[in-house]
Design an enzyme around this catalytic site. Sequence first.
Site, PDB file in Angstrom:
ATOM      1  N   VAL A   1       0.873  -1.171   0.000  1.00 15.92           N
ATOM      2  CA  VAL A   1       0.000   0.000   0.000  1.00 15.92           C
ATOM      3  C   VAL A   1       0.912   1.223   0.000  1.00 15.92           C
ATOM      4  CG1 VAL A   1      -0.109   0.008   2.536  1.00 15.92           C
ATOM      5  CG2 VAL A   1      -1.941   1.096   1.232  1.00 15.92           C
TER       6      VAL A   1
ATOM      7  N   THR B   1       4.862  -0.902   4.926  1.00 17.73           N
ATOM      8  CA  THR B   1       4.584  -1.496   6.230  1.00 17.73           C
ATOM      9  C   THR B   1       4.260  -0.440   7.273  1.00 17.73           C
ATOM     10  OG1 THR B   1       6.047  -3.334   5.639  1.00 17.73           O
ATOM     11  CG2 THR B   1       5.480  -3.123   7.954  1.00 17.73           C
TER      12      THR B   1
ATOM     13  N   VAL C   1       6.274  -4.103 -10.191  1.00 16.73           N
ATOM     14  CA  VAL C   1       7.548  -4.188 -10.905  1.00 16.73           C
ATOM     15  C   VAL C   1       7.987  -5.642 -10.969  1.00 16.73           C
ATOM     16  CG1 VAL C   1       9.978  -3.483 -10.908  1.00 16.73           C
ATOM     17  CG2 VAL C   1       8.196  -1.847 -10.243  1.00 16.73           C
TER      18      VAL C   1
ATOM     19  N   HIS D   1      10.383  -7.042  11.462  1.00 13.09           N
ATOM     20  CA  HIS D   1      11.719  -6.432  11.550  1.00 13.09           C
ATOM     21  C   HIS D   1      12.759  -7.165  10.713  1.00 13.09           C
ATOM     22  CE1 HIS D   1      10.496  -4.821  15.811  1.00 13.09           C
ATOM     23  NE2 HIS D   1       9.788  -4.286  14.828  1.00 13.09           N
TER      24      HIS D   1
ATOM     25  N   HIS E   1      12.844  -1.131  16.538  1.00  8.60           N
ATOM     26  CA  HIS E   1      11.792  -1.489  15.597  1.00  8.60           C
ATOM     27  C   HIS E   1      12.176  -0.777  14.303  1.00  8.60           C
ATOM     28  CE1 HIS E   1       8.742  -2.998  18.660  1.00  8.60           C
ATOM     29  NE2 HIS E   1       9.789  -2.597  19.369  1.00  8.60           N
TER      30      HIS E   1
END
Length: 626
Positions: free
Chosen positions: A141, A145, A279, A561, A605
Amino acid sequence: MQSASQISMNQLLPLVLLLILGGSRADVNRLLLDQLNQVGLVNLLELATRPNVPRDLANYDFVVVGAGAAGCALAARLSENPQWTVALLEAGGVENIAHLTPVLAGYLQQTSSNWGYKSVPQKLSCLGMNNQECALPRGKVLGGTSSINYMIYNRGNRRDFDGWSAAGNPGWSYDEILPYFLRSENAQLQGLENSPYHNHSGPLSVEYVRFRSQLVDAFVEASVESGLPRTDYNGESQFGVSYVQATTLNGRRHSAYSAYIKPVRDLRSNLHIFTYARVTRILIDDATKSAYGVEFHYKNKPYTFKARKEVILSAGAFNSPQLLILSGIGPEDNLKAIGVPIVKELPVGRRLYDHMCHFGPTFVTNTTGQTTFTSRVTPTEVLSYLLAGNPATRLSSIGGVEALAFLKTPRSSLPKDWPDIELIMVAGSLASDEGTGLKLGANFKEEIYDRMYRELAQARQDHFTLLVMQFHPESVGRLWLRDRNSLGWPKIDPKYFAAEEDVEYLLDGIKASLRIMEMPAMQKIGARLLQRPTPGCEGHKFASDDYWRCSIRTLSYTLHHQVGTCRMGPESDPTAVVNHQLKVHGMRRLRVVDTSIIPVPPTAHTNAAAFMIGEKASDMIRSEWS
């Protein structure tokens, strides 16, 4: 006649109220999210870009692949130069009200905004997941993330970045990258207004979550009683406990798209944003080893964009290596196996690191009305949040996460100021959405929910969970391609807990969380361990070391992560894919700018680091091409 925005609002409120009032019914919740995604709420939130239709063989100075945190930051900064044209290609669509409402984070992994990746079946971890496959969420989107994660803002430790620099990556020490963290940040953190570690004029909003339960106050107080100092974990020292800092703006998610692209998209004719553009390959001149464009699919038709200056991959820790391999840049054995001609042999995907955590332990309390249950949110709160913009309602809770604690373990050989473990205090559990959200997104077996959490949900028993996460795992996984299908998925084997020591670190973290529960502040609220054995671990004495080791391998949970698949390092490093300028070794006009370049797991994070990487890369690129 109603305007489009009024129609959207009239559609929105019944849907959100449907979720709140019917939160115990999985079919109603799924219907809500499906409808929210279909409605899109374009005019209400002004989120959708005016769709750009690609023109085949169009030329741009820079083609950026992937609109996550790094890609959005990079595209925004490069397009500040009106003489340069920038194309930003994203495989997914646009955000809607579900993305912007923090409490709904657990549901987003079930939507089309998540690539939906899963690991290959694991032998030593994720035993509580269907088919022993770990769910590996990645954003698909505008915003990447950063549009589906839990919005935790944690940059990392000074020693992380000094280690990158010492390993042959000049320019990446803490003192050199801190200005890029600051440049991205617009901090609204009460009490830290004058801190040199925070900036107040960047595009990305960082704030304390305004909604707080009594449970988090007790946890923070108990952590201090156990010997942990109060800290700003993005400041001088990570060690200690803090209310969580989040990438939210007045209680709404502030994604990479919202922060970097939305404010400028209509003001810059040189920035072209393409959604639903998948892509499939980098175009490379084999003679000169130069990237000169990309191929992609848009509405089931192939297109080509050409890059006058550079092609930049910002597609993330899974998709960037996939595109390199599909383009002939990768390990010789994998390229030969799938029949892709070798352009440049590099260890793409050979290393994959991730932070694995244990989903628990969970503690019940004597409080009432403090746990985040979706069905507890009232229509009044919904209206206050949506119409009045109240940033302190339960809807502003970032999936229930309220505080972080950073600890040392007895077995650690690292310096004192370099934490090994993070405790993530969540005012809830899998019971919070009554099995309709996080359980499905994380791929937990029905048995896990039924035997451990269903009774909590039915009774609406107040409780909270401490997720225990290890920062510096020794286990190393791998990513590869099974075939040359450019629209397929990579094979991902994280090999969690292949190193036995990683389990022991998490065991130490669980023991630390149990000690915090013994503190007076926790005893005041009657905090006690949930007496529900983890399925599959009944053969061990409950709460014994072997029981917890079993539970760690069963309730394994990743927090988005993944790093290292396009590892940064000097050309002399046989594990490195890009150099300190993020240029692919042996290639021209091709860079990777995302968290796949991070050499080893940081004390962080990784969302914050992704913004920093995009900011720093933009300066390196501008310096070279100016």
